[in-house]
Design an enzyme around this catalytic site. Sequence first.
Site, PDB file in Angstrom:
ATOM      1  N   HIS A  65      52.480  17.079  38.332  1.00 53.69           N
ATOM      2  CA  HIS A  65      52.185  16.460  37.044  1.00 53.69           C
ATOM      3  C   HIS A  65      51.225  15.284  37.200  1.00 53.69           C
ATOM      4  O   HIS A  65      51.147  14.671  38.269  1.00 53.69           O
ATOM      5  CB  HIS A  65      53.470  15.944  36.392  1.00 53.69           C
ATOM      6  CG  HIS A  65      54.227  16.986  35.643  1.00 53.69           C
ATOM      7  ND1 HIS A  65      54.860  16.730  34.454  1.00 53.69           N
ATOM      8  CD2 HIS A  65      54.449  18.295  35.903  1.00 53.69           C
ATOM      9  CE1 HIS A  65      55.449  17.831  34.014  1.00 53.69           C
ATOM     10  NE2 HIS A  65      55.213  18.794  34.884  1.00 53.69           N
ATOM     11  N   GLU A  94      50.139  22.634  31.214  1.00 57.71           N
ATOM     12  CA  GLU A  94      50.560  21.958  29.988  1.00 57.71           C
ATOM     13  C   GLU A  94      49.527  20.901  29.602  1.00 57.71           C
ATOM     14  O   GLU A  94      48.921  20.259  30.464  1.00 57.71           O
ATOM     15  CB  GLU A  94      51.916  21.251  30.178  1.00 57.71           C
ATOM     16  CG  GLU A  94      53.018  22.122  30.713  1.00 57.71           C
ATOM     17  CD  GLU A  94      53.340  21.764  32.163  1.00 57.71           C
ATOM     18  OE1 GLU A  94      52.684  20.874  32.728  1.00 57.71           O
ATOM     19  OE2 GLU A  94      54.232  22.406  32.729  1.00 57.71           O
ATOM     20  N   THR A 134      61.278  29.990  34.009  1.00 58.80           N
ATOM     21  CA  THR A 134      62.242  28.898  33.933  1.00 58.80           C
ATOM     22  C   THR A 134      63.515  29.293  33.189  1.00 58.80           C
ATOM     23  O   THR A 134      64.442  28.490  33.110  1.00 58.80           O
ATOM     24  CB  THR A 134      61.625  27.674  33.245  1.00 58.80           C
ATOM     25  OG1 THR A 134      61.150  28.050  31.943  1.00 58.80           O
ATOM     26  CG2 THR A 134      60.461  27.122  34.071  1.00 58.80           C
TER      27      THR A 134
END
Length: 320
Positions: free
Chosen positions: A38, A107, A190
């Site tokens: 991230h 994302e 997920t």
Amino acid sequence: MVAVGYSLLCEQSGPKDLVDYAVRAEEAGFEQITISDHYYPWLDVQGHSPYAWSVLGAVAHATSRAELMTYITCPTRRYHPAVVAQQAATTQLLADGRFVLGLGAGENLNEHVVGPWPHVRERHAMLAEALEIIRPLLDGETLTYSGEYFEVPEAYVWDRSETRVPMAVALSGAESAGIAGEYGDGAIATQPEARLLRLFDDAGGSGKPRYGQQPICWGPDEAAARKTAYEQFPWFGMGWKVNSNLPNPAAFADLSRFVHEEDVAAGIPCGPDTDRHVEAIAKFAEAGFTHVSVLQIGDESQREFFDWAARELLPALHSL
């Protein structure tokens, strides 16, 4: 039973702690160590987001047995796919052949820092092109590539392991399952949904590994564990279509105001009950997954978590 791994969550821990947790996870008996990639944490309260590839290099040096995996890297925005190939090849050398490259369409939260966030169909097309670049580079080819989204005038990865780097590709529906089945050496999901794996099989993924992840919040006090899970993971129940498009932690915080503690606890087992955690993890095995990584929520509880996992969780899972 599935191979059980441990998830390094860059959003909730600093880089030195993450390396320490990886060593402790291997000592506790986890078979795989995955790491998030991230630029931002989901929420400000999590408070961290070190560069995952630097941490991964240190983890590769500090461990010796557990398989390592990015969960997941987006090779289309922050990173050019030719750079991802070089990152993966170097990591495989440092890890002595224990590395799996986990890839996905990404994302907005992490990728918008270098430019606008594309529509989902464009993201999937970009991912397919990226995979067409990464695989031949990892296989030792000198690549020239001209696509709709990426240009590679000439690239060659010099330092590579004799052990091929497997590419696992994230899927959430029919289109991404098609990409994963065509290009991937494995699938990532997920949610423990057998439907997704059937889509992967139909697209060419039959017999390939499938990697899942189950968040939990173990702790001796269930009320405190539920509070931690709610504070740090309220976005968990909002769904991938929402999570993939929100731009920053403030947006996640705003939308999370409509999520209640019981909503989070419904999807994340909390507290000291080992059977409850085993039941959640076992759903991945029942759905057909070959690997599942356990994500313990809360930086402050990690060391106690490893003691419990070695003593209770892993023996219970291995007895299934």
